[in-house]
Design a protein around this motif. Structure first.
Motif, short mmCIF file in Angstrom:
data_model
loop_
_atom_site.label_atom_id
_atom_site.label_comp_id
_atom_site.label_asym_id
_atom_site.label_seq_id
_atom_site.Cartn_x
_atom_site.Cartn_y
_atom_site.Cartn_z
N LEU A 87 0.82 -1.21 0.00
CA LEU A 87 0.00 0.00 0.00
C LEU A 87 0.86 1.26 0.00
N ASP A 88 1.92 1.27 0.80
CA ASP A 88 2.77 2.45 0.90
C ASP A 88 3.58 2.67 -0.38
N THR A 89 4.03 1.59 -0.99
CA THR A 89 4.92 1.71 -2.16
C THR A 89 4.16 1.91 -3.46
N PHE A 90 3.06 1.17 -3.62
CA PHE A 90 2.37 1.16 -4.91
C PHE A 90 0.93 1.67 -4.84
N GLY A 91 0.45 1.99 -3.65
CA GLY A 91 -0.86 2.62 -3.51
C GLY A 91 -2.06 1.68 -3.58
N GLY A 92 -1.83 0.39 -3.53
CA GLY A 92 -2.95 -0.54 -3.58
C GLY A 92 -2.46 -1.97 -3.47
N LEU A 93 -3.41 -2.90 -3.61
CA LEU A 93 -3.08 -4.32 -3.58
C LEU A 93 -4.19 -5.08 -4.30
N HIS A 94 -3.79 -6.00 -5.17
CA HIS A 94 -4.76 -6.77 -5.95
C HIS A 94 -4.65 -8.27 -5.76
N ALA A 95 -3.50 -8.75 -5.33
CA ALA A 95 -3.35 -10.21 -5.19
C ALA A 95 -2.27 -10.54 -4.17
N VAL A 96 -2.50 -11.64 -3.46
CA VAL A 96 -1.51 -12.21 -2.55
C VAL A 96 -1.20 -13.62 -3.01
N VAL A 97 0.07 -13.88 -3.25
CA VAL A 97 0.52 -15.23 -3.62
C VAL A 97 1.26 -15.82 -2.43
N ASN A 98 0.64 -16.78 -1.78
CA ASN A 98 1.25 -17.43 -0.61
C ASN A 98 2.11 -18.59 -1.10
N ASN A 99 3.42 -18.35 -1.15
CA ASN A 99 4.34 -19.33 -1.71
C ASN A 99 5.40 -19.80 -0.72
N ALA A 100 5.67 -19.01 0.33
CA ALA A 100 6.76 -19.33 1.25
C ALA A 100 6.52 -20.67 1.94
N GLY A 101 7.60 -21.42 2.12
CA GLY A 101 7.47 -22.70 2.80
C GLY A 101 8.82 -23.27 3.20
N ILE A 102 8.79 -24.24 4.11
CA ILE A 102 9.98 -24.97 4.51
C ILE A 102 9.62 -26.45 4.56
N VAL A 103 10.62 -27.30 4.71
CA VAL A 103 10.38 -28.72 4.88
C VAL A 103 11.14 -29.24 6.10
N ARG A 104 10.60 -30.28 6.70
CA ARG A 104 11.27 -31.05 7.75
C ARG A 104 10.99 -32.52 7.44
N ASP A 105 11.54 -33.01 6.34
CA ASP A 105 11.23 -34.36 5.89
C ASP A 105 11.71 -35.39 6.91
N ARG A 106 10.79 -36.27 7.28
CA ARG A 106 11.09 -37.28 8.30
C ARG A 106 10.00 -38.35 8.24
N MET A 107 10.39 -39.62 8.36
CA MET A 107 9.38 -40.66 8.50
C MET A 107 8.59 -40.39 9.78
N PHE A 108 7.31 -40.74 9.76
CA PHE A 108 6.44 -40.40 10.89
C PHE A 108 6.97 -40.93 12.21
N VAL A 109 7.57 -42.12 12.20
CA VAL A 109 8.05 -42.70 13.46
C VAL A 109 9.23 -41.94 14.04
N SER A 110 9.86 -41.09 13.22
CA SER A 110 11.01 -40.31 13.69
C SER A 110 10.70 -38.82 13.84
N ALA A 111 9.51 -38.40 13.43
CA ALA A 111 9.16 -36.97 13.46
C ALA A 111 9.09 -36.46 14.89
N THR A 112 9.46 -35.19 15.07
CA THR A 112 9.40 -34.56 16.39
C THR A 112 8.33 -33.48 16.40
N VAL A 113 7.88 -33.14 17.58
CA VAL A 113 6.84 -32.12 17.69
C VAL A 113 7.37 -30.75 17.26
N ASP A 114 8.65 -30.49 17.50
CA ASP A 114 9.22 -29.20 17.08
C ASP A 114 9.24 -29.08 15.56
#
Length: 300
Positions: A87-114
């Motif tokens: 809004l401050d830079t371009f005066g408006g907004l028309h779309a949000v692309v939610n692309n950010a992500g990470i992975v913590r690949d692990r078999m379920f028996v080894s996965a941690t709550v963190d």
């Protein structure tokens, strides 16, 4: 003139991979782009890098408009600052692309709550925070009598639609995003907002670790898993042309299709409450009649 001329679009996780390809294609199509990226590694660790600045420089070198933002998409106030940057830079907004992500690949028996919490935070909470602030802005615009033609594009995955061995947290988060998209589409249309999702099949830092050499396949000279293949679909979904809502799109190389999602399958009717001893034979009949499901990634 491009299909996103004079549109303002936020792309999260836009420093590398798919996000970078999206930001560059949006700029080619005339959009002003907020390039959000923390510069973290695959697991969310601080690298000290600022790839978003490089993407902004690439866009400006082609004559486009862009600004870098380094806020955390999963931080509530950070999501607000991302929207305010647009809004401050371009005066408006028309779309949000939610692309950010990470992975913590692990078999379920080894996965941690963190690990579980970290993946849920970036993917699910990250999809919530920025979009929620954007919706506040668009809803206020609609209530003020100004026309809204806004877009939310979420990122789900085949892992979320059908499951993926060794990726229980990631699969669960991506399945949640697909469900979130359906609810957003149903609730937000009254304000002039569409919501759709993409399940990309593309070569990124995250997928290369899981699928390796398979991501280098070429067909008829086309790099099948190049992130740039998905970027035109994303740009179209951000444009005024894209009035579709509540859909999940998949694209692989030159093939584009819609996901059908969960739907009612074959059924059996009993005379009154089902007794336990009859359920087994009924389920066997239903399983024999139902269409074959897509296999979980990683299974034979």
């Amino acid at each position: 003139m491009g299909i996103c001329e004079d549109r303002v679009v936020i792309v999260t996780g836009a420093g590398r991979g798919l996000g970078r390809a999206y930001a560059l294609e949006l700029a080619r199509q005339g959009a002003a782009v907020v390039v959000n990226d923390l510069g973290v590694g695959n697991h969310g660790e601080d690298t000290g890098e600022r790839p978003g600045e490089q993407v902004v420089a690439e866009i400006e070198a082609m004559g486009g408009r862009a600004v870098a933002n380094f806020d955390d998409v999963a931080d509530w106030d950070g999501g607000g600052r991302i929207v305010q940057t647009a809004l401050d830079t371009f005066g408006g907004l028309h779309a949000v692309v939610n692309n950010a992500g990470i992975v913590r690949d692990r078999m379920f028996v080894s996965a941690t709550v963190d690990e579980w919490d970290a993946v849920m935070r970036v993917h699910l909470r990250g999809h919530f925070c920025t979009s929620r602030h954007a919706v506040d802005y668009w809803r206020a615009e609609a209530k003020a009598g100004r026309q809204v033609d806004a877009r939310i594009i979420n990122t789900t995955s085949g892992a979320g639609l059908q499951g993926s061995i060794g990726q229980s947290a990631y699969s669960a988060a991506k399945a949640g995003i697909a469900g979130l998209t359906l609810v957003q589409a149903a609730e937000l249309g009254r304000y002039g907002i569409t919501a759709n999702a993409i399940a990309p099949q593309a070569r990124t830092r995250m997928t290369e670790g899981a699928f390796g050499e398979a991501m280098s396949r070429k067909e008829d000279g086309l790099d099948v898993f190049a992130p740039e293949n998905t970027a035109p679909l994303l740009a179209w979904l951000c444009s005024q042309e894209a009035e579709v809502t509540g859909q999940v799109f998949e694209l692989l190389g030159s093939k584009l299709w819609l996901s059908l999602g969960w739907n009612d399958g074959p059924s059996r009717q009993n005379d009154g409450r089902w007794p336990a001893e009859k359920i087994g034979s009924a389920v066997a009949e239903l399983m024999a009649e139902r269409p074959a499901a897509k296999p979980v990634y990683g299974t034979s």
